[in-house]
Design a protein around this motif. Structure first.
Motif, short mmCIF file in Angstrom:
data_model
loop_
_atom_site.label_atom_id
_atom_site.label_comp_id
_atom_site.label_asym_id
_atom_site.label_seq_id
_atom_site.Cartn_x
_atom_site.Cartn_y
_atom_site.Cartn_z
N THR A 142 0.87 -1.17 0.00
CA THR A 142 0.00 0.00 0.00
C THR A 142 0.91 1.23 0.00
O THR A 142 2.14 1.09 0.04
CB THR A 142 -0.94 0.01 1.22
OG1 THR A 142 -0.16 0.05 2.43
CG2 THR A 142 -1.86 -1.21 1.22
N ASN A 154 2.14 4.65 1.81
CA ASN A 154 2.19 5.46 3.04
C ASN A 154 1.89 6.92 2.72
O ASN A 154 1.99 7.36 1.57
CB ASN A 154 3.59 5.36 3.67
CG ASN A 154 3.80 4.07 4.42
OD1 ASN A 154 2.92 3.60 5.13
ND2 ASN A 154 4.98 3.49 4.26
N THR A 189 5.96 6.51 0.26
CA THR A 189 6.77 5.30 0.27
C THR A 189 5.88 4.07 0.32
O THR A 189 4.74 4.13 0.80
CB THR A 189 7.74 5.28 1.47
OG1 THR A 189 6.97 5.34 2.68
CG2 THR A 189 8.73 6.42 1.41
N HIS A 207 4.40 0.64 1.69
CA HIS A 207 4.22 -0.11 2.94
C HIS A 207 3.99 -1.56 2.50
O HIS A 207 2.98 -1.87 1.87
CB HIS A 207 3.02 0.43 3.71
CG HIS A 207 2.75 -0.30 4.99
ND1 HIS A 207 1.76 -1.24 5.09
CD2 HIS A 207 3.35 -0.24 6.20
CE1 HIS A 207 1.75 -1.72 6.34
NE2 HIS A 207 2.70 -1.12 7.02
N GLN A 213 -1.81 0.02 9.77
CA GLN A 213 -1.28 1.02 8.83
C GLN A 213 -1.85 0.80 7.44
O GLN A 213 -2.21 1.75 6.75
CB GLN A 213 0.25 0.97 8.80
CG GLN A 213 0.88 2.02 7.91
CD GLN A 213 0.59 3.44 8.38
OE1 GLN A 213 0.82 3.76 9.54
NE2 GLN A 213 0.07 4.28 7.50
N LYS A 214 -1.96 -0.46 7.02
CA LYS A 214 -2.46 -0.72 5.67
C LYS A 214 -3.90 -0.26 5.52
O LYS A 214 -4.27 0.29 4.48
CB LYS A 214 -2.25 -2.18 5.26
CG LYS A 214 -3.14 -3.18 5.92
CD LYS A 214 -2.78 -4.61 5.58
CE LYS A 214 -1.73 -5.19 6.45
NZ LYS A 214 -1.90 -5.14 7.88
N ASN A 230 -3.79 3.44 5.16
CA ASN A 230 -3.30 3.76 3.82
C ASN A 230 -4.40 3.57 2.77
O ASN A 230 -4.56 4.40 1.87
CB ASN A 230 -2.09 2.89 3.46
CG ASN A 230 -0.84 3.27 4.23
OD1 ASN A 230 -0.77 4.32 4.87
ND2 ASN A 230 0.14 2.39 4.19
#
Length: 142
Positions: free
Chosen positions: A20, A22, A26, A28, A50-51, A54
């Motif tokens: 995915t 960020n 960048t 992820h 986090q994903k 994102n």
């Protein structure tokens, strides 16, 4: 690989690398267990991951499944696409059950369901709508 070969390869792969994007642009990159839903890659994750954050911002993904140790054995499938959220709680649980079955072959659904229902309360599920598929099979080079 043909479309049937790609589907067969993804069906036979238990995990894939999911990328995915960020907030800073960048990648992820994480390893995920997955299932197929009507031939499309499906996965689930914790809503606070986090994903998931994102994907809420930018749903573009890359998914890589690969196999082989020696150069002449390398094969893989790279799917570029958009991760679409599964909207219903029943849909999230269906993805969770499909993944749980793949992770624990032979375990009856009645033993898997309590785990999937409990952990599913904190999870979101996605299905990847592919925009491009790249595949390779170095076994065919010889």
């Amino acid at each position: 690989m043909s479309d049937d070969d790609v589907t067969s390869f993804l069906e036979g792969s238990r995990k894939l690398q999911l990328a995915t994007i960020n907030p800073d642009g960048t990648p992820h990159l994480v390893t995920m267990f997955h299932a197929l839903s009507e031939g499309r890659i499906a996965f689930w994750t914790y809503a606070k991951s986090q994903k998931a954050r994102n994907l809420e911002r930018d749903p573009r993904v890359s998914c890589l499944a690969e196999a082989g140790d020696e150069y002449t054995e390398l094969r893989g499938v790279l799917v570029y696409g958009t991760a679409r959220p599964v909207g219903s709680r029943d849909g999230v649980l269906a993805v969770g059950m499909a993944i749980a079955r793949r992770m624990t072959p032979g375990v009856p659904d009645e033993l898997l369901l309590p785990y999937v229902e409990k952990t599913g309360l904190k999870r979101l599920a996605y299905v990847v709508e592919s925009t491009k598929v790249v595949s390779w099979d170095h076994r065919r080079l010889t």
